[in-house]
Write a protein that holds these residues in place. Structure first.
Motif, PDB file in Angstrom:
ATOM      1  N   LYS A 198       0.827  -1.205   0.000  1.00 59.59           N
ATOM      2  CA  LYS A 198       0.000   0.000   0.000  1.00 59.59           C
ATOM      3  C   LYS A 198       0.861   1.253   0.000  1.00 59.59           C
ATOM      4  O   LYS A 198       0.609   2.211  -0.748  1.00 59.59           O
ATOM      5  CB  LYS A 198      -0.930  -0.004   1.222  1.00 59.59           C
ATOM      6  CG  LYS A 198      -2.013  -1.066   1.169  1.00 59.59           C
ATOM      7  CD  LYS A 198      -2.903  -0.989   2.409  1.00 59.59           C
ATOM      8  CE  LYS A 198      -4.042  -1.990   2.339  1.00 59.59           C
ATOM      9  NZ  LYS A 198      -4.922  -1.892   3.532  1.00 59.59           N
ATOM     10  N   ASN A 199       1.880   1.257   0.842  1.00 59.05           N
ATOM     11  CA  ASN A 199       2.755   2.417   0.959  1.00 59.05           C
ATOM     12  C   ASN A 199       3.459   2.724  -0.375  1.00 59.05           C
ATOM     13  O   ASN A 199       3.480   3.867  -0.841  1.00 59.05           O
ATOM     14  CB  ASN A 199       3.799   2.166   2.045  1.00 59.05           C
ATOM     15  CG  ASN A 199       4.769   3.323   2.205  1.00 59.05           C
ATOM     16  OD1 ASN A 199       4.415   4.369   2.716  1.00 59.05           O
ATOM     17  ND2 ASN A 199       6.001   3.123   1.751  1.00 59.05           N
ATOM     18  N   LYS A 235      -4.968 -19.203   1.205  1.00 65.14           N
ATOM     19  CA  LYS A 235      -5.846 -18.320   1.971  1.00 65.14           C
ATOM     20  C   LYS A 235      -5.217 -16.946   2.136  1.00 65.14           C
ATOM     21  O   LYS A 235      -5.889 -15.914   1.974  1.00 65.14           O
ATOM     22  CB  LYS A 235      -6.123 -18.937   3.342  1.00 65.14           C
ATOM     23  CG  LYS A 235      -7.083 -18.109   4.189  1.00 65.14           C
ATOM     24  CD  LYS A 235      -7.358 -18.794   5.528  1.00 65.14           C
ATOM     25  CE  LYS A 235      -8.299 -17.964   6.381  1.00 65.14           C
ATOM     26  NZ  LYS A 235      -8.569 -18.606   7.698  1.00 65.14           N
ATOM     27  N   ALA A 236      -3.909 -16.923   2.421  1.00 65.75           N
ATOM     28  CA  ALA A 236      -3.196 -15.649   2.570  1.00 65.75           C
ATOM     29  C   ALA A 236      -3.169 -14.893   1.247  1.00 65.75           C
ATOM     30  O   ALA A 236      -3.346 -13.665   1.214  1.00 65.75           O
ATOM     31  CB  ALA A 236      -1.772 -15.904   3.063  1.00 65.75           C
ATOM     32  N   LEU A 237      -2.969 -15.606   0.140  1.00 68.14           N
ATOM     33  CA  LEU A 237      -2.935 -14.972  -1.174  1.00 68.14           C
ATOM     34  C   LEU A 237      -4.274 -14.320  -1.502  1.00 68.14           C
ATOM     35  O   LEU A 237      -4.329 -13.186  -1.986  1.00 68.14           O
ATOM     36  CB  LEU A 237      -2.561 -16.027  -2.220  1.00 68.14           C
ATOM     37  CG  LEU A 237      -2.413 -15.563  -3.670  1.00 68.14           C
ATOM     38  CD1 LEU A 237      -1.312 -16.364  -4.352  1.00 68.14           C
ATOM     39  CD2 LEU A 237      -3.711 -15.735  -4.441  1.00 68.14           C
ATOM     40  N   LYS A 238      -5.355 -15.028  -1.248  1.00 66.60           N
ATOM     41  CA  LYS A 238      -6.686 -14.476  -1.533  1.00 66.60           C
ATOM     42  C   LYS A 238      -6.961 -13.242  -0.680  1.00 66.60           C
ATOM     43  O   LYS A 238      -7.576 -12.273  -1.141  1.00 66.60           O
ATOM     44  CB  LYS A 238      -7.749 -15.544  -1.291  1.00 66.60           C
ATOM     45  CG  LYS A 238      -7.716 -16.675  -2.310  1.00 66.60           C
ATOM     46  CD  LYS A 238      -8.765 -17.736  -1.996  1.00 66.60           C
ATOM     47  CE  LYS A 238      -8.714 -18.868  -3.012  1.00 66.60           C
ATOM     48  NZ  LYS A 238      -9.704 -19.941  -2.695  1.00 66.60           N
ATOM     49  N   GLU A 239      -6.509 -13.272   0.569  1.00 64.87           N
ATOM     50  CA  GLU A 239      -6.723 -12.122   1.450  1.00 64.87           C
ATOM     51  C   GLU A 239      -5.956 -10.903   0.956  1.00 64.87           C
ATOM     52  O   GLU A 239      -6.489  -9.787   0.934  1.00 64.87           O
ATOM     53  CB  GLU A 239      -6.293 -12.468   2.875  1.00 64.87           C
ATOM     54  CG  GLU A 239      -6.535 -11.322   3.860  1.00 64.87           C
ATOM     55  CD  GLU A 239      -6.132 -11.688   5.276  1.00 64.87           C
ATOM     56  OE1 GLU A 239      -6.359 -10.845   6.172  1.00 64.87           O
ATOM     57  OE2 GLU A 239      -5.593 -12.790   5.479  1.00 64.87           O
ATOM     58  N   ILE A 240      -4.694 -11.111   0.538  1.00 65.86           N
ATOM     59  CA  ILE A 240      -3.895 -10.006   0.000  1.00 65.86           C
ATOM     60  C   ILE A 240      -4.556  -9.427  -1.241  1.00 65.86           C
ATOM     61  O   ILE A 240      -4.695  -8.201  -1.385  1.00 65.86           O
ATOM     62  CB  ILE A 240      -2.468 -10.476  -0.333  1.00 65.86           C
ATOM     63  CG1 ILE A 240      -1.669 -10.763   0.932  1.00 65.86           C
ATOM     64  CG2 ILE A 240      -1.737  -9.429  -1.180  1.00 65.86           C
ATOM     65  CD1 ILE A 240      -1.232  -9.537   1.697  1.00 65.86           C
ATOM     66  N   ARG A 243      -7.756  -7.379  -0.315  1.00 62.37           N
ATOM     67  CA  ARG A 243      -7.453  -6.091   0.317  1.00 62.37           C
ATOM     68  C   ARG A 243      -6.794  -5.121  -0.652  1.00 62.37           C
ATOM     69  O   ARG A 243      -7.063  -3.912  -0.616  1.00 62.37           O
ATOM     70  CB  ARG A 243      -6.559  -6.313   1.546  1.00 62.37           C
ATOM     71  CG  ARG A 243      -7.243  -7.090   2.651  1.00 62.37           C
ATOM     72  CD  ARG A 243      -6.497  -6.963   3.964  1.00 62.37           C
ATOM     73  NE  ARG A 243      -7.172  -7.642   5.045  1.00 62.37           N
ATOM     74  CZ  ARG A 243      -6.840  -7.526   6.320  1.00 62.37           C
ATOM     75  NH1 ARG A 243      -5.820  -6.753   6.665  1.00 62.37           N
ATOM     76  NH2 ARG A 243      -7.505  -8.178   7.252  1.00 62.37           N
ATOM     77  N   MET A 244      -5.946  -5.640  -1.515  1.00 62.02           N
ATOM     78  CA  MET A 244      -5.285  -4.763  -2.479  1.00 62.02           C
ATOM     79  C   MET A 244      -6.254  -4.268  -3.537  1.00 62.02           C
ATOM     80  O   MET A 244      -6.124  -3.146  -4.040  1.00 62.02           O
ATOM     81  CB  MET A 244      -4.111  -5.495  -3.126  1.00 62.02           C
ATOM     82  CG  MET A 244      -2.912  -5.668  -2.206  1.00 62.02           C
ATOM     83  SD  MET A 244      -2.289  -4.099  -1.541  1.00 62.02           S
ATOM     84  CE  MET A 244      -1.756  -3.278  -3.039  1.00 62.02           C
TER      85      MET A 244
END
Length: 299
Positions: A198-199, A235-240, A243-244
């Motif tokens: 994000k930054n 699961k972590a990939l889908k969350e990223i 959110r992105m």
């Protein structure tokens, strides 16, 4: 044939623009990188390298002012690039705004398209070189030049430094496509990665207000579910990605999804399950071509 080895031969490069003033916005962005590092949002290697970045070579940015974008909609979508704004008699300093950026005029010859990232970009570049449309992806050279820059196992913290290096050598981009992050992903606790993404995208949005920035969603790095760790990674990939997608919408960055490349399609990956096969690279290239068509780059 392995797709993650050395980089293929690049197409003809347009001449660098004539000398002039450096891009002050980019210098400001590099200062922001250092500031971000002090807040713990960048790794120590990226921070140390950012502090050693030399002053940019004096030259005129090739970006051209276009019509202003409107306020970001709920779903990231295309914005026409073929409108041209009347030139001002005296150039005014730009104010970088996340939701009110300027668009480049891609109708002028030899605009720049940068495709930057990890082994996915590297594999797709090698595949494109041997395809019908070539490294230009079917875009006429009179309209734009496609510059590929893929690095094996590239980490997210290297992104701004790599782009700074490219900036020394190339005209400023009209379109910047970024695919990066799989090599940073952890089965859990990806908060630091998400904050860095994000930054850095926010920095790039301010540094290149005239550039269409496209963030390419993360791809699975394996083609089968064998153990619990793989399930956590997915699961972590889908969350990223989720959110992105929301964040890209907020800062007027185009989110490019690769919904056809999934872990259950083993034929899209090499036998070692860590890189795209020819079939997978073909789909990735098609997705890139699709989003570029939205911006009327093909003529």
């Amino acid at each position: 044939m392995a797709l993650v080895g050395g980089r293929g031969r690049e197409g003809p490069k347009p001449p660098d623009p004539p000398g002039g003033a450096p891009n002050a916005a980019f210098l400001k962005a590099l200062e922001a990188v250092v500031a971000a590092g002090k807040r713990g949002l960048l790794g120590p290697a990226a921070l140390a390298a950012a502090e050693r970045v030399p002053e940019l070579s004096p030259r005129t940015s090739s970006s051209v002012e276009g019509n202003s974008r409107g306020v970001s909609q709920e779903v990231p979508g295309p914005v026409p690039l073929n409108a041209q704004k009347k030139k001002k008699k005296k150039q005014q300093p730009r104010v970088a705004m996340a939701v009110n950026a300027h668009l480049p005029d891609v109708t002028s010859p030899q605009k720049e398209i940068w495709i930057c990232g990890n082994s996915v970009v590297l594999a797709s570049e090698k595949r494109a070189k041997n395809s019908l449309h070539g490294l230009q992806l079917g875009i006429p050279a009179s309209r734009a030049h496609v510059y590929w820059h893929g690095r094996f196992a590239m980490k997210w913290e290297h992104l701004l430094l790599v782009l700074c290096d490219i900036y020394h050598k190339r005209p400023s981009p009209s379109v910047l496509i970024i695919h990066l992050g799989e090599d940073d992903l952890l089965p859990s606790d990806n908060f630091s990665l998400l904050m860095s993404m994000k930054n850095d995208l926010d920095i790039l949005r301010k540094a290149f207000p005239d550039t269409v920035i496209i963030w390419s969603s993360l791809l699975p790095r394996c083609g089968s579910k064998k153990h619990e760790k793989t399930e956590h990674m997915e699961k972590a990939l889908k969350e990223i990605n989720t959110r992105m997608a929301d964040y890209c919408n907020k800062i007027d960055v185009h989110f490019l999804s690769h919904s056809s490349i999934t872990s259950d399609k083993t034929g899209l990956f090499l036998p070692n399950l860590t890189a795209l096969s020819d079939a997978g690279a073909d789909i990735f290239i098609e997705d890139v071509q699709t989003v570029l068509r939205l911006y009327e780059l093909f003529g």
